[in-house]
Design a protein around this motif. Structure first.
Motif, mmCIF file in Angstrom:
data_model
loop_
_atom_site.group_PDB
_atom_site.id
_atom_site.type_symbol
_atom_site.label_atom_id
_atom_site.label_comp_id
_atom_site.label_asym_id
_atom_site.label_seq_id
_atom_site.Cartn_x
_atom_site.Cartn_y
_atom_site.Cartn_z
ATOM 1 N N VAL A 1 0.830 -1.195 0.000
ATOM 2 C CA VAL A 1 0.000 0.000 0.000
ATOM 3 C C VAL A 1 0.871 1.255 0.000
ATOM 4 N N TRP A 2 1.957 1.202 0.748
ATOM 5 C CA TRP A 2 2.872 2.343 0.863
ATOM 6 C C TRP A 2 4.255 1.813 1.150
ATOM 7 N N ARG A 3 5.249 2.441 0.548
ATOM 8 C CA ARG A 3 6.648 2.031 0.744
ATOM 9 C C ARG A 3 7.502 3.286 0.687
ATOM 10 N N SER A 4 8.449 3.395 1.624
ATOM 11 C CA SER A 4 9.312 4.568 1.624
ATOM 12 C C SER A 4 10.602 4.278 2.382
ATOM 13 N N TYR A 5 11.569 5.122 2.141
ATOM 14 C CA TYR A 5 12.829 5.124 2.876
ATOM 15 C C TYR A 5 12.849 6.405 3.704
ATOM 16 N N PRO A 6 13.741 6.497 4.690
ATOM 17 C CA PRO A 6 13.861 7.778 5.400
ATOM 18 C C PRO A 6 14.128 8.902 4.394
ATOM 19 N N ALA A 7 13.566 10.068 4.666
ATOM 20 C CA ALA A 7 13.731 11.223 3.773
ATOM 21 C C ALA A 7 15.186 11.675 3.765
ATOM 22 N N TRP A 8 15.599 12.248 2.637
ATOM 23 C CA TRP A 8 16.966 12.774 2.547
ATOM 24 C C TRP A 8 17.215 13.811 3.635
ATOM 25 N N SER A 9 16.194 14.583 3.982
ATOM 26 C CA SER A 9 16.362 15.630 4.989
ATOM 27 C C SER A 9 16.569 15.060 6.393
ATOM 28 N N GLN A 10 16.355 13.764 6.580
ATOM 29 C CA GLN A 10 16.610 13.111 7.861
ATOM 30 C C GLN A 10 18.097 13.207 8.235
ATOM 31 N N PHE A 11 18.948 13.387 7.240
ATOM 32 C CA PHE A 11 20.387 13.346 7.465
ATOM 33 C C PHE A 11 21.037 14.719 7.391
ATOM 34 N N THR A 12 20.318 15.776 7.734
ATOM 35 C CA THR A 12 20.886 17.123 7.671
ATOM 36 C C THR A 12 22.110 17.273 8.562
#
Length: 148
Positions: A9-20
């Motif tokens: 239904v939904w699939r994602s990885y941590p957002a790029w902004s998670q690693f600021t």
């Protein structure tokens, strides 16, 4: 635990902004390299190599965890091997909450906490974009309480 052909239904990885925070360290290493080049100090290229290494770490770490919602459960899978590391069935979910600090709110990311009814298990989707939308998706798939 999951049928092989169960739709996602939904699939994602941590957002790029998670690693600021890692981007900041990279920028500091690169800046130090630039200063070393400007003042002709030996070892400048080591700082540039360190900056490149930090960016490579971001790419590798981001794909480490893959967050998945299927019609029957929420799960965390290894992003490289697609091996499921943690899962909770929708019928076993007690609550779904979102944690979002001021910096995460600025970047539009947050952590979705999924607590199991047994009180001992929980899953944390860290650094997801639009965490309230993710929470709503999970809530929509949960079965209605008995007697409702």
């Amino acid at each position: 635990m999951q049928p092989e052909n169960e739709p996602i239904v939904w699939r994602s990885y941590p957002a790029w902004s998670q690693f600021t925070w890692l981007y900041l360290l990279t920028a500091l290493a690169a800046l130090r390299g630039v200063l070393y080049v400007m003042f002709d100090v030996p070892g400048a290229w080591a700082w540039f190599a360190g900056a490149i290494f930090l960016i490579a770490c971001v790419v590798l770490i981001r794909r480490w965890a893959c967050y998945v919602i299927t019609p029957s459960k929420v799960a965390i899978r290894n992003g490289y091997s697609d091996t499921e590391t943690e899962a909770i069935r929708h019928r076993d979910i007690q609550s779904v909450t979102v944690k979002q600090g001021p910096v995460a709110g600025f970047f539009g990311i947050g952590t979705v906490l999924i607590h199991a009814a047994d009180g001992e298990r929980w899953i944390r989707f860290r650094g997801v974009k639009d965490p309230e939308v993710v929470r709503e998706r999970i809530e929509a798939l949960r079965p209605a309480p008995a007697g409702a």
